[in-house]
Design a protein around this motif. Sequence first.
Motif, mmCIF file in Angstrom:
data_model
loop_
_atom_site.group_PDB
_atom_site.id
_atom_site.type_symbol
_atom_site.label_atom_id
_atom_site.label_comp_id
_atom_site.label_asym_id
_atom_site.label_seq_id
_atom_site.Cartn_x
_atom_site.Cartn_y
_atom_site.Cartn_z
ATOM 1 N N ALA A 259 0.836 -1.201 0.000
ATOM 2 C CA ALA A 259 0.000 0.000 0.000
ATOM 3 C C ALA A 259 0.873 1.253 0.000
ATOM 4 N N ARG B 152 -6.858 5.895 1.228
ATOM 5 C CA ARG B 152 -7.878 4.989 1.766
ATOM 6 C C ARG B 152 -7.401 3.544 1.768
ATOM 7 N N LEU B 153 -6.413 3.265 0.917
ATOM 8 C CA LEU B 153 -5.874 1.904 0.887
ATOM 9 C C LEU B 153 -5.300 1.502 2.226
ATOM 10 N N LEU C 16 -7.707 -0.105 4.301
ATOM 11 C CA LEU C 16 -8.035 -1.404 3.713
ATOM 12 C C LEU C 16 -7.003 -2.466 4.070
ATOM 13 N N THR C 17 -5.782 -2.061 4.324
ATOM 14 C CA THR C 17 -4.744 -3.050 4.601
ATOM 15 C C THR C 17 -4.348 -3.080 6.073
#
Lengths: 206, 206
Positions: A161, A195-196, A199-200
Motif C-alpha cells: 500500500a 484509503r488503501l 483497507l490493509t
Amino acid sequence: MPAEPSSALPASPPLTERQEARRRRILHASAQLASRGGFDAVQMREVAESSQVALGTLYRYFPSKVHLLVATMQDQLEHMHGTLRKKPPQGATAAERVAETLMRAFRALQREPHLADAMVRALTFADRSVSPEVDQVSRQTTAIVLDAMGLENPTPEQLSAVRVIEHTWHSALITWLSGRASIAQVKIDIETVCRLIDLTAPEADS
Amino acid sequence: MPAEPSSALPASPPLTERQEARRRRILHASAQLASRGGFDAVQMREVAESSQVALGTLYRYFPSKVHLLVATMQDQLEHMHGTLRKKPPQGATAAERVAETLMRAFRALQREPHLADAMVRALTFADRSVSPEVDQVSRQTTAIVLDAMGLENPTPEQLSAVRVIEHTWHSALITWLSGRASIAQVKIDIETVCRLIDLTAPEADS
DNA sequence: CGCTAATCTAGAACAAGTTTCAGACTTGAT
DNA sequence: ATCAAGTCTGAAACTTGTTCTAGATTAGCG
C-alpha cells in the motif's frame, strides 16, 4: 541528537573539508538554478561556473545531470523529513495522517514549482545507472510515510500500500507539473489512495 | 465498422496519401529502433534515415523526440485496445477484471521491454509542450480501464480511483524498467491498487 | 621538507537533439 | 498547362550533456 543524518550512503572514501565544501556548493547551485527554470535551466556548465568548480570536477562528483538532480532531491528530502518530524500530523487515522503529510509536502513543492519540476523529472527519467540513488530517495519517502502512519512493523500488505501511495504521489506530481491536473485533483487523488491504508490495516485482513 | 479510430486528434489539416505514408514510416522506424535499444536508441537522425525522410521533415511531423515517442505510444495503445476488446477479461469483480487487463498489458510490454522503456520514459519526461498528446494517451488508458470495469457512467469517486490506478501503473512500470522492482512486485502493486475499485463502488459509498 | 598519487582546472572535442536555409519538388487553383 | 504556396531535401550550424587531455594543485607520508 547527533548531526549525522540517519542513513547516509556507504560513503566509499571520506571527503576532505574542501571536498565537502565543493559538494555543498554544487548542490546549492543546482537547487538555485532549478528553482529559477526547472530541469532545463540546470545546465552543467552553469552549475560548474556557479559553484566555482571545473566541469570535469562536477562530473567527478556527480556522473550525470540526473545524478546531480537526484542528489539534490535527497538533500531536500532530508530537510523535509526533519521539518515534518518536528510537527507530526494530527489526523485521527493513519490514512488521514499520511494524506496530511503528503499535502504538506505538496504545499512545500508548490512554493518552488520549478525546483519540484527538476527533481521529479530527474527522478522518473533516471535509468538503471542511477538506481541506487533513486532507491535511496524511495527509502527516504517510505520512511516519511511510515512515520506518518506510526508503524514499526508494517505487514507486506501495508508495504505494498505504501508503494502504491508513492507511485501515486510521484505520478500525480508529474501530471500537476505538466499542467494536466489541478492542485485540487492531486489532493483528491492523494486522499483516494490513502484509503488503501485502512483497507490493509491488520484487523481488516481478508 | 468504419476504419476511422474512435478518437483522433482535431486533425488540423487533412494529410495527403503520401504524407500519411511518411507518417507511418516514421512511426514504424521509431518503434523498431525503440525495440532494439530503448529510449537512447531512438536517435532522430537514424529515425529520419530509416524512414527515408529528411531530418527537417521528421521535425515537421513530430516537433521533438518526446512528441515522436508519445505518438508511437498512442499507436501501440490503439493496437492494444483493439486486442483487448476482442478478448475481454473474465474476472468476477470489476477489480479483478481491471487487474487482469493491466497484467495482460504488462505481459505484452515484457515482450518488448526496450520499446516499453522508450515509450514510458518519454511519457513521464514530457513537459507542458506535449501535454495535449500525453493527455490523449491518458484518455485512451482511462477508456481501457473503464472498459474493463464495464462502466458507462462512472462517479467522480470512481474516476479518481481510475486516475490513481493509472498513476500506479505508470510509476510501477518505471520502477520495473529501471530494475528497482521485480515483475512479482509490480503484480502485487497492481492488485493492491485495484482494490480501490471495490472501495469506490456506488453501494459502498461512505 | 620533498616526493608521489590523487585531484582539480581550463579548454578542446565529441554526441545527439534541434534549428536553419537554399534550392528542388508537389499540390491545388486558375 | 502554369503559377503561387506550401512541402521536402540535404547539409550545415547551433546547443547542451558528456568525455578527454595536459598541465597545475593538493593531500598524505616518509
